[in-house]
Design a protein around this motif. Structure first.
Motif, PDB file in Angstrom:
ATOM      1  N   MET A  62     -59.812  77.795  43.427  1.00 48.79           N
ATOM      2  CA  MET A  62     -61.130  77.696  42.801  1.00 48.79           C
ATOM      3  C   MET A  62     -61.673  76.274  42.907  1.00 48.79           C
ATOM      4  SD  MET A  62     -62.845  80.145  41.434  1.00 48.79           S
ATOM      5  CE  MET A  62     -64.478  80.272  40.780  1.00 48.79           C
ATOM      6  N   GLU A  63     -60.772  75.261  42.890  1.00 53.46           N
ATOM      7  CA  GLU A  63     -61.209  73.880  42.974  1.00 53.46           C
ATOM      8  C   GLU A  63     -61.921  73.595  44.288  1.00 53.46           C
ATOM      9  OE1 GLU A  63     -57.858  71.410  42.330  1.00 53.46           O
ATOM     10  OE2 GLU A  63     -57.913  71.595  40.157  1.00 53.46           O
ATOM     11  N   GLU A  64     -61.530  74.305  45.371  1.00 52.96           N
ATOM     12  CA  GLU A  64     -62.098  74.032  46.684  1.00 52.96           C
ATOM     13  C   GLU A  64     -63.582  74.390  46.744  1.00 52.96           C
ATOM     14  OE1 GLU A  64     -59.359  75.593  46.106  1.00 52.96           O
ATOM     15  OE2 GLU A  64     -57.750  74.454  47.064  1.00 52.96           O
ATOM     16  N   VAL A  65     -63.974  75.469  46.086  1.00 58.82           N
ATOM     17  CA  VAL A  65     -65.363  75.941  46.169  1.00 58.82           C
ATOM     18  C   VAL A  65     -66.153  75.649  44.902  1.00 58.82           C
ATOM     19  CG1 VAL A  65     -64.762  77.743  47.804  1.00 58.82           C
ATOM     20  CG2 VAL A  65     -64.687  78.249  45.372  1.00 58.82           C
ATOM     21  N   GLY A  66     -65.456  75.321  43.824  1.00 56.83           N
ATOM     22  CA  GLY A  66     -66.134  75.033  42.571  1.00 56.83           C
ATOM     23  C   GLY A  66     -66.613  76.297  41.872  1.00 56.83           C
ATOM     24  N   PHE A  67     -67.324  76.088  40.739  1.00 56.39           N
ATOM     25  CA  PHE A  67     -67.800  77.202  39.931  1.00 56.39           C
ATOM     26  C   PHE A  67     -69.290  77.457  40.132  1.00 56.39           C
ATOM     27  CE2 PHE A  67     -64.380  77.038  36.355  1.00 56.39           C
ATOM     28  CZ  PHE A  67     -63.435  77.450  37.291  1.00 56.39           C
ATOM     29  N   ARG A  68     -69.898  76.755  41.076  1.00 56.72           N
ATOM     30  CA  ARG A  68     -71.332  76.904  41.283  1.00 56.72           C
ATOM     31  C   ARG A  68     -71.655  78.232  41.969  1.00 56.72           C
ATOM     32  NH1 ARG A  68     -70.014  71.865  42.837  1.00 56.72           N
ATOM     33  NH2 ARG A  68     -70.148  72.411  45.051  1.00 56.72           N
ATOM     34  N   ASN A  69     -72.881  78.678  41.729  1.00 59.43           N
ATOM     35  CA  ASN A  69     -73.431  79.865  42.396  1.00 59.43           C
ATOM     36  C   ASN A  69     -72.651  81.142  42.096  1.00 59.43           C
ATOM     37  OD1 ASN A  69     -75.354  78.195  43.682  1.00 59.43           O
ATOM     38  ND2 ASN A  69     -73.851  77.680  45.272  1.00 59.43           N
ATOM     39  N   ILE A  70     -72.016  81.178  40.955  1.00 62.99           N
ATOM     40  CA  ILE A  70     -71.305  82.388  40.530  1.00 62.99           C
ATOM     41  C   ILE A  70     -72.050  82.990  39.350  1.00 62.99           C
ATOM     42  CG2 ILE A  70     -69.175  83.316  39.544  1.00 62.99           C
ATOM     43  CD1 ILE A  70     -67.632  81.155  40.976  1.00 62.99           C
ATOM     44  N   ASP A  71     -72.311  84.267  39.408  1.00 66.43           N
ATOM     45  CA  ASP A  71     -72.937  84.962  38.274  1.00 66.43           C
ATOM     46  C   ASP A  71     -71.823  85.393  37.328  1.00 66.43           C
ATOM     47  OD1 ASP A  71     -74.304  86.427  36.456  1.00 66.43           O
ATOM     48  OD2 ASP A  71     -75.266  87.775  37.898  1.00 66.43           O
ATOM     49  N   TRP A  72     -71.598  84.575  36.314  1.00 64.08           N
ATOM     50  CA  TRP A  72     -70.467  84.808  35.404  1.00 64.08           C
ATOM     51  C   TRP A  72     -70.664  86.045  34.546  1.00 64.08           C
ATOM     52  CZ3 TRP A  72     -66.219  82.554  36.620  1.00 64.08           C
ATOM     53  CH2 TRP A  72     -66.234  81.306  37.261  1.00 64.08           C
ATOM     54  N   ASN A  73     -71.881  86.530  34.433  1.00 60.90           N
ATOM     55  CA  ASN A  73     -72.112  87.738  33.649  1.00 60.90           C
ATOM     56  C   ASN A  73     -71.418  88.957  34.256  1.00 60.90           C
ATOM     57  OD1 ASN A  73     -74.077  86.922  31.468  1.00 60.90           O
ATOM     58  ND2 ASN A  73     -75.167  86.177  33.275  1.00 60.90           N
ATOM     59  N   ASP A  74     -71.158  88.899  35.564  1.00 55.50           N
ATOM     60  CA  ASP A  74     -70.531  90.030  36.247  1.00 55.50           C
ATOM     61  C   ASP A  74     -69.013  89.890  36.362  1.00 55.50           C
ATOM     62  OD1 ASP A  74     -73.013  91.159  36.624  1.00 55.50           O
ATOM     63  OD2 ASP A  74     -73.316  90.159  38.564  1.00 55.50           O
ATOM     64  N   VAL A  75     -68.469  88.769  35.859  1.00 56.90           N
ATOM     65  CA  VAL A  75     -67.027  88.522  35.977  1.00 56.90           C
ATOM     66  C   VAL A  75     -66.311  89.141  34.775  1.00 56.90           C
ATOM     67  CG1 VAL A  75     -65.224  86.766  36.101  1.00 56.90           C
ATOM     68  CG2 VAL A  75     -67.413  86.400  37.275  1.00 56.90           C
ATOM     69  N   PRO A  76     -65.339  90.006  35.000  1.00 56.53           N
ATOM     70  CA  PRO A  76     -64.615  90.657  33.887  1.00 56.53           C
ATOM     71  C   PRO A  76     -63.889  89.646  32.998  1.00 56.53           C
ATOM     72  CG  PRO A  76     -64.167  91.748  35.984  1.00 56.53           C
ATOM     73  CD  PRO A  76     -64.876  90.483  36.317  1.00 56.53           C
ATOM     74  N   ASN A  77     -63.709  90.030  31.751  1.00 57.19           N
ATOM     75  CA  ASN A  77     -63.028  89.156  30.792  1.00 57.19           C
ATOM     76  C   ASN A  77     -61.615  88.798  31.241  1.00 57.19           C
ATOM     77  OD1 ASN A  77     -65.288  89.306  29.165  1.00 57.19           O
ATOM     78  ND2 ASN A  77     -64.472  90.968  27.902  1.00 57.19           N
ATOM     79  N   ASP A  78     -60.936  89.749  31.871  1.00 57.38           N
ATOM     80  CA  ASP A  78     -59.558  89.503  32.304  1.00 57.38           C
ATOM     81  C   ASP A  78     -59.499  88.381  33.352  1.00 57.38           C
ATOM     82  OD1 ASP A  78     -58.685  91.455  30.623  1.00 57.38           O
ATOM     83  OD2 ASP A  78     -58.455  92.991  32.164  1.00 57.38           O
ATOM     84  N   ILE A  79     -60.525  88.308  34.200  1.00 55.00           N
ATOM     85  CA  ILE A  79     -60.566  87.249  35.215  1.00 55.00           C
ATOM     86  C   ILE A  79     -60.801  85.895  34.556  1.00 55.00           C
ATOM     87  CG2 ILE A  79     -61.747  86.386  37.275  1.00 55.00           C
ATOM     88  CD1 ILE A  79     -60.061  88.885  37.736  1.00 55.00           C
ATOM     89  N   LEU A  80     -61.655  85.862  33.543  1.00 53.99           N
ATOM     90  CA  LEU A  80     -61.903  84.616  32.811  1.00 53.99           C
ATOM     91  C   LEU A  80     -60.635  84.145  32.117  1.00 53.99           C
ATOM     92  CD1 LEU A  80     -65.406  85.355  31.222  1.00 53.99           C
ATOM     93  CD2 LEU A  80     -64.871  84.159  33.360  1.00 53.99           C
ATOM     94  N   LEU A  81     -59.882  85.091  31.578  1.00 55.38           N
ATOM     95  CA  LEU A  81     -58.610  84.756  30.955  1.00 55.38           C
ATOM     96  C   LEU A  81     -57.645  84.186  31.988  1.00 55.38           C
ATOM     97  CD1 LEU A  81     -56.504  84.740  28.727  1.00 55.38           C
ATOM     98  CD2 LEU A  81     -56.169  87.190  29.090  1.00 55.38           C
TER      99      LEU A  81
END
Length: 340
Positions: free
Chosen positions: A1-20
């Protein structure tokens, strides 16, 4: 994840388990990895939280607000004692502040969470006294060499149980400049430090290895654990901790039985206080023992591997509260002696 960063991601569509998953595996500090035991504890507490919000009809963390976290604390308050509530609340705060800092959530919603007040009486009683240590050692020396070695190592070194479980025989050495034996262990946060092994303890350790037909020559690489199984491999930390607690607290010694009676009395009085002996009890005993012998708290901090002197001071709190008692300062063993 560090290579591409957190930009341009729609976090509303990311499941809670992935955030965990991101939270658990994102390296918190450069050069320092989160311990597996910590990950497991965080996962357990956060999984419980995610199950709770699912039951309440919230499919996404983005739909939560500060009041929801406060309500969850109220829910926990009715299920757990305050020390557990404090730990679980801290994990929730850590998780949501991480999400806010990464801009996965638009704001930090932990601002209304309360800090549970924990009284000193509710903390685990970790007092262990010299006469009790002598009784335990004497009992196990006759009945159980595994328990004898384990207990002797913990009370004499102040090692954490995980440090002992993962220690290697090849990391044990003699230092002629100070005429002492040292064991290199890996502490919290991957910090390496030296543990002194006194000669009398070393003889017990060697006998434990001889009984398992393992090498006792110091300074040689043999690939075995310092405190080994019969096949030379390491005990799992959880097993070693549970086995320690089991064998010590089932020893037929009056003062151990008295500890369980105190637990029962406390429970009947509406308090959940643990008086049983655990591996961590030994660390507190070691700290008090060293202080009794003139070692200053800063040196104790280094020996025990505490990142903060405040932690070491807490270890010594009960002892100091007794020593500073007004009656002790009076210096009389008999109150009526004053009037004679």
């Amino acid at each position: 994840m560090e290579e591409v960063g957190f930009r341009n991601i729609d976090w509303n569509d990311v499941p809670n388990d992935i955030l965990l998953y991101l939270f658990l595996h994102d390296q918190p500090t450069i050069g320092e990895k989160r311990a597996e035991s910590t990950k497991k504890e965080y996962f357990r507490d956060l999984k419980q939280f995610l199950e709770y919000i699912n039951e309440k009809g919230f499919s996404s963390l983005h739909s939560l607000n500060p009041e929801h976290l406060l309500q969850y604390q109220r829910y926990l308050e009715n299920k757990y004692k305050k020390t557990t509530l404090l730990r679980k609340s801290s994990v929730i705060k850590h998780f949501f502040r991480y999400l806010a800092n990464k801009e996965i959530l638009l704001q930090d919603i932990t601002r209304q969470m309360k800090r549970p007040k924990v009284n000193s009486e509710e903390l685990v009683n970790r007092d262990l006294f010299d006469h009790e240590v002598k009784q335990i050692l004497a009992y196990f020396k006759k009945t159980d060499w595994f328990a004898y070695t384990l207990f002797y190592l913990l009370v004499s070194t102040g090692m954490r149980i995980n440090e002992l479980a993962t220690a290697k025989w090849s990391n044990f050495r003699y230092e002629p400049s100070v005429d002492h034996f040292f064991l290199k262990v890996m502490g919290k946060g991957g910090k390496v430090r030296d543990i002194i092994i006194f000669n009398d303890v070393l003889e017990v350790v060697k006998e434990n290895r001889r009984r398992k037909s393992l090498n006792t020559q110091i300074g040689t690489f043999c690939g075995t654990a310092f405190f080994p199984k019969a096949n030379g491999k390491h005990y799992h930390t959880t097993y070693l901790s549970n086995e320690f607690t089991r064998v010590v607290n089932t020893a037929p010694l009056d003062f151990i039985q008295a500890r369980f009676e105190r637990e029962k009395e406390a429970l009947e009085g509406g308090q959940s206080i643990k008086y049983r002996i655990t591996p961590h009890t030994c660390r507190h005993y070691t700290a008090a023992y060293y202080m009794d012998n003139g070692i200053d708290p800063k040196a104790l901090q280094d020996m025990l591997g505490h990142s903060s002197l405040m932690t070491t001071e807490r270890y010594l709190r009960r002892k100091r509260s007794v020593e500073s008692h007004a009656g002790v300062k009076l210096g009389e063993n008999n109150f009526l002696k004053t009037f004679k």
